[in-house]
Scaffold this motif. Structure first.
Motif, PDB file in Angstrom:
ATOM      1  N   TYR A 117       0.835  -1.193   0.000  1.00 52.65           N
ATOM      2  CA  TYR A 117       0.000   0.000   0.000  1.00 52.65           C
ATOM      3  C   TYR A 117       0.877   1.252   0.000  1.00 52.65           C
ATOM      4  O   TYR A 117       1.892   1.304   0.687  1.00 52.65           O
ATOM      5  N   GLU A 118       0.459   2.271  -0.754  1.00 57.80           N
ATOM      6  CA  GLU A 118       1.241   3.501  -0.842  1.00 57.80           C
ATOM      7  C   GLU A 118       0.446   4.753  -0.480  1.00 57.80           C
ATOM      8  O   GLU A 118       1.028   5.797  -0.216  1.00 57.80           O
ATOM      9  N   LYS A 119      -0.862   4.658  -0.473  1.00 57.03           N
ATOM     10  CA  LYS A 119      -1.708   5.807  -0.111  1.00 57.03           C
ATOM     11  C   LYS A 119      -2.973   5.294   0.563  1.00 57.03           C
ATOM     12  O   LYS A 119      -3.298   4.097   0.480  1.00 57.03           O
ATOM     13  N   LEU A 120      -3.672   6.185   1.249  1.00 60.42           N
ATOM     14  CA  LEU A 120      -4.856   5.782   2.003  1.00 60.42           C
ATOM     15  C   LEU A 120      -5.892   5.096   1.123  1.00 60.42           C
ATOM     16  O   LEU A 120      -6.542   4.134   1.546  1.00 60.42           O
ATOM     17  N   GLU A 121      -6.037   5.563  -0.113  1.00 60.29           N
ATOM     18  CA  GLU A 121      -7.040   4.988  -1.011  1.00 60.29           C
ATOM     19  C   GLU A 121      -6.768   3.517  -1.310  1.00 60.29           C
ATOM     20  O   GLU A 121      -7.696   2.760  -1.629  1.00 60.29           O
ATOM     21  N   ASP A 122      -5.494   3.098  -1.170  1.00 62.96           N
ATOM     22  CA  ASP A 122      -5.152   1.691  -1.431  1.00 62.96           C
ATOM     23  C   ASP A 122      -5.738   0.749  -0.380  1.00 62.96           C
ATOM     24  O   ASP A 122      -5.762  -0.476  -0.571  1.00 62.96           O
ATOM     25  N   LEU A 123      -6.192   1.307   0.736  1.00 62.47           N
ATOM     26  CA  LEU A 123      -6.726   0.477   1.825  1.00 62.47           C
ATOM     27  C   LEU A 123      -8.202   0.120   1.636  1.00 62.47           C
ATOM     28  O   LEU A 123      -8.790  -0.552   2.478  1.00 62.47           O
ATOM     29  N   ALA A 124      -8.781   0.559   0.542  1.00 57.65           N
ATOM     30  CA  ALA A 124     -10.191   0.237   0.272  1.00 57.65           C
ATOM     31  C   ALA A 124     -10.407  -1.274   0.282  1.00 57.65           C
ATOM     32  O   ALA A 124      -9.748  -2.014  -0.441  1.00 57.65           O
ATOM     33  N   GLY A 125     -11.303  -1.735   1.158  1.00 60.72           N
ATOM     34  CA  GLY A 125     -11.634  -3.149   1.242  1.00 60.72           C
ATOM     35  C   GLY A 125     -10.611  -4.003   1.950  1.00 60.72           C
ATOM     36  O   GLY A 125     -10.800  -5.222   2.080  1.00 60.72           O
ATOM     37  N   GLN A 126      -9.531  -3.387   2.438  1.00 60.65           N
ATOM     38  CA  GLN A 126      -8.448  -4.163   3.050  1.00 60.65           C
ATOM     39  C   GLN A 126      -8.595  -4.223   4.574  1.00 60.65           C
ATOM     40  O   GLN A 126      -9.009  -3.250   5.210  1.00 60.65           O
ATOM     41  N   PRO A 127      -8.251  -5.355   5.200  1.00 60.85           N
ATOM     42  CA  PRO A 127      -8.340  -5.470   6.659  1.00 60.85           C
ATOM     43  C   PRO A 127      -7.335  -4.558   7.344  1.00 60.85           C
ATOM     44  O   PRO A 127      -6.255  -4.279   6.807  1.00 60.85           O
ATOM     45  N   ILE A 150     -13.410   5.886   0.924  1.00 58.29           N
ATOM     46  CA  ILE A 150     -13.262   4.437   0.789  1.00 58.29           C
ATOM     47  C   ILE A 150     -14.009   3.735   1.920  1.00 58.29           C
ATOM     48  O   ILE A 150     -14.495   4.382   2.856  1.00 58.29           O
ATOM     49  N   LYS A 151     -14.069   2.427   1.824  1.00 61.69           N
ATOM     50  CA  LYS A 151     -14.585   1.599   2.904  1.00 61.69           C
ATOM     51  C   LYS A 151     -13.522   0.571   3.240  1.00 61.69           C
ATOM     52  O   LYS A 151     -13.130  -0.241   2.396  1.00 61.69           O
ATOM     53  N   LEU A 152     -13.003   0.624   4.466  1.00 68.73           N
ATOM     54  CA  LEU A 152     -11.993  -0.330   4.894  1.00 68.73           C
ATOM     55  C   LEU A 152     -12.590  -1.723   5.006  1.00 68.73           C
ATOM     56  O   LEU A 152     -13.810  -1.887   5.116  1.00 68.73           O
ATOM     57  N   MET A 168       2.760  -6.813  13.167  1.00 68.96           N
ATOM     58  CA  MET A 168       3.175  -6.373  11.835  1.00 68.96           C
ATOM     59  C   MET A 168       4.526  -6.975  11.458  1.00 68.96           C
ATOM     60  O   MET A 168       4.722  -7.455  10.339  1.00 68.96           O
ATOM     61  N   MET A 169       5.467  -6.957  12.394  1.00 66.12           N
ATOM     62  CA  MET A 169       6.792  -7.506  12.126  1.00 66.12           C
ATOM     63  C   MET A 169       6.724  -8.995  11.827  1.00 66.12           C
ATOM     64  O   MET A 169       7.530  -9.534  11.057  1.00 66.12           O
ATOM     65  N   ALA A 170       5.745  -9.689  12.450  1.00 65.49           N
ATOM     66  CA  ALA A 170       5.587 -11.126  12.251  1.00 65.49           C
ATOM     67  C   ALA A 170       4.775 -11.449  10.996  1.00 65.49           C
ATOM     68  O   ALA A 170       4.552 -12.623  10.691  1.00 65.49           O
ATOM     69  N   GLY A 171       4.330 -10.431  10.279  1.00 66.29           N
ATOM     70  CA  GLY A 171       3.565 -10.659   9.070  1.00 66.29           C
ATOM     71  C   GLY A 171       2.133 -11.072   9.303  1.00 66.29           C
ATOM     72  O   GLY A 171       1.478 -11.617   8.407  1.00 66.29           O
ATOM     73  N   GLN A 172       1.606 -10.795  10.521  1.00 67.96           N
ATOM     74  CA  GLN A 172       0.246 -11.196  10.843  1.00 67.96           C
ATOM     75  C   GLN A 172      -0.790 -10.176  10.380  1.00 67.96           C
ATOM     76  O   GLN A 172      -1.988 -10.427  10.467  1.00 67.96           O
ATOM     77  N   ALA A 173      -0.329  -9.027   9.934  1.00 66.95           N
ATOM     78  CA  ALA A 173      -1.233  -7.991   9.429  1.00 66.95           C
ATOM     79  C   ALA A 173      -0.474  -7.129   8.423  1.00 66.95           C
ATOM     80  O   ALA A 173       0.760  -7.061   8.459  1.00 66.95           O
ATOM     81  N   ASP A 174      -1.217  -6.477   7.548  1.00 65.97           N
ATOM     82  CA  ASP A 174      -0.611  -5.614   6.529  1.00 65.97           C
ATOM     83  C   ASP A 174      -0.891  -4.142   6.747  1.00 65.97           C
ATOM     84  O   ASP A 174      -0.324  -3.296   6.050  1.00 65.97           O
ATOM     85  N   ALA A 175      -1.777  -3.827   7.670  1.00 63.93           N
ATOM     86  CA  ALA A 175      -2.105  -2.417   7.894  1.00 63.93           C
ATOM     87  C   ALA A 175      -2.535  -2.215   9.343  1.00 63.93           C
ATOM     88  O   ALA A 175      -3.273  -3.029   9.909  1.00 63.93           O
ATOM     89  N   THR A 176      -2.067  -1.126   9.930  1.00 62.41           N
ATOM     90  CA  THR A 176      -2.453  -0.780  11.286  1.00 62.41           C
ATOM     91  C   THR A 176      -2.343   0.720  11.453  1.00 62.41           C
ATOM     92  O   THR A 176      -1.952   1.449  10.531  1.00 62.41           O
ATOM     93  N   ILE A 177      -2.681   1.208  12.646  1.00 63.50           N
ATOM     94  CA  ILE A 177      -2.493   2.613  13.000  1.00 63.50           C
ATOM     95  C   ILE A 177      -1.690   2.643  14.290  1.00 63.50           C
ATOM     96  O   ILE A 177      -2.073   2.008  15.282  1.00 63.50           O
TER      97      ILE A 177
END
Length: 324
Positions: A117-127, A150-152, A168-177
Motif C-alpha cells: 500500500y502507498e496511499k490511504l485509497e489503497d486500503l479500500a476493502g483491506q483489513p 473508501i470503505k476499509l 506487523m513484524m511477524a507478518g500477521q497484518a498488513d495495515a495498522t495505526i
C-alpha cells in the motif's frame, strides 16, 4: 490500604449501571482509576503526576482493564471513579452525567502498512488492525473512510501499539495505526518492509480523563489535586521531557518495566513533545471544540458540531482552578 492495586478484569466484573447513581455522590476515601491498558512507557508521565498528587495528599488505587471500552463501562457502572478514554458516544447515548476533565494526549497516529500500500485509497476493502472498538484508532479509521472516500475491510482489535508492531513484524497484518513512538520504532527496525501513509492533521483528543459529574462535584478536592498535578507535569514536560525519567519512581509500576523500555523514556517523551502529542494546558476549551468536530466526523457524536455544547461533554472547573 495499598496505594497501588493492579488487577486485570473482564466485563463480567463490571457492576450494573444503576449502581452509579448510588456511588456517584458518595465521598470516596480512595480515588479509583480505570486504566485502559497495563502500565507502559506511554503511561510514565501519568504515573509521575500520580506521585506528585500523592505527595499532596491524594489517596488512590488503579486498575488496568483489558481495553478502553471496559474502562469506560467501569466508570459508567460506578465501579471506578475516573477512567481513561474518549467516551463521547457513551456520554451522548447513555445520557449519563459523565464529563472529561483533562486531555492526556492528542490523536497523533500514523497509518503503517506493508509495501503493498502507498496511499490511504489503497486500503479500500483491506483489513486493518486497530487498538480498540470505539477508541481513538477506530475513530481515525472512520475519518480515513470519510476523507479518502473508501470503505476499509474487516477491523481486528489488538490493544497497545507495541503489540501491533509485533504483529506487523511477524507478518500477521498488513495495515495498522500506530502512535508516534511505535511508528518510529517499526520504521527503524523494518523500514524496508513498511510504508507510513500520508495522513491528514488531527488535533482532537486520543486519551482523556473522565468521571461522573456528580462524583466530581462530591469529590472536588481530590479531583483538583489530581488535575493540578497533571497540569504541572505536562507543563514541566513541555520544557524538559527528561523530567519523566528523572521523576519515575524505581519502585513503582513504571520503574519495574524492562530496562530497555526505561532507557528509552527520554527519547520517547522528546519525540512526543516535539510531535505535539501533549497539550501543556490539558486541552480545555480548545480540545473540547476540536473533539466536537472530530468525533462527529468519526461517527461517535450525532448532530452539528457547531450546535453541540462542550459543557455537555467537558467539566472545565478543575482545569480552570489549576490554571489559577
Amino acid at each position: 490500604m495499598k496505594n497501588l492495586i493492579k488487577r486485570i478484569v473482564g466485563l463480567a466484573a463490571v457492576l450494573p449501571l444503576a449502581a452509579s447513581l448510588l456511588m456517584s455522590t458518595a465521598q470516596a476515601e480512595t480515588l479509583k482509576i480505570a486504566l485502559a491498558e497495563t502500565p507502559s512507557d506511554e503511561l510514565a508521565a501519568f504515573f509521575v503526576a500520580l506521585d506528585r498528587a500523592k505527595a499532596n495528599g491524594l489517596d488512590y488505587e488503579w486498575t488496568a482493564f483489558a481495553d478502553e471500552e471496559l474502562a469506560i463501562q467501569s466508570v459508567l457502572s460506578g465501579q471506578m471513579n475516573i477512567g481513561f478514554g474518549t467516551p463521547y458516544a457513551a456520554m451522548q447515548n447513555s445520557k449519563a452525567p459523565v464529563r472529561i476533565i483533562f486531555q492526556l494526549s492528542k490523536l497523533k497516529f500514523f497509518p503503517v502498512t506493508s509495501k503493498k500500500y502507498e496511499k490511504l485509497e489503497d486500503l479500500a476493502g483491506q483489513p486493518i488492525m486497530l487498538h480498540s472498538r470505539g477508541g481513538g484508532t477506530d475513530s481515525i479509521a472512520n475519518v480515513i473512510e470519510e476523507k479518502a472516500g473508501i470503505k476499509l475491510g474487516d477491523r481486528s482489535y489488538v490493544p497497545g501499539s507495541a503489540n501491533r508492531v509485533v504483529a506487523m513484524m511477524a507478518g500477521q497484518a498488513d495495515a495498522t495505526i500506530l502512535d508516534l513512538s511505535n511508528k518510529n520504532k517499526i520504521m527503524a527496525e523494518g523500514g524496508d518492509k513498511f510504508n507510513v501513509l500520508p495522513m491528514f492533521e488531527v488535533d482532537a483528543s486520543d486519551e482523556a480523563l473522565f468521571a461522573n459529574l456528580d462524583w466530581i462535584k462530591a469529590n472536588e478536592e481530590q479531583v483538583n489535586i489530581l488535575v493540578k498535578a497533571l497540569a504541572s507535569v505536562w507543563q514541566d514536560m513541555a520544557k524538559d521531557p527528561t523530567i519523566i525519567s528523572r521523576e519515575t519512581n524505581p519502585d513503582g509500576p513504571i520503574g519495574q518495566l524492562p530496562k530497555e523500555i526505561l532507557a528509552g523514556l527520554d527519547g520517547f517523551y522528546k519525540d512526543a513533545v516535539e510531535g505535539g502529542l501533549y497539550d501543556p494546558n490539558g486541552g480545555g476549551r480548545k480540545a473540547a471544540e476540536a473533539d466536537m468536530d472530530w468525533y462527529t466526523e468519526a461517527g461517535q457524536l450525532k448532530g452539528d458540531p457547531a450546535t453541540l455544547n462542550i459543557e455537555d461533554f467537558w467539566y472545565l472547573a478543575p482545569l480552570d482552578a489549576a490554571a489559577k
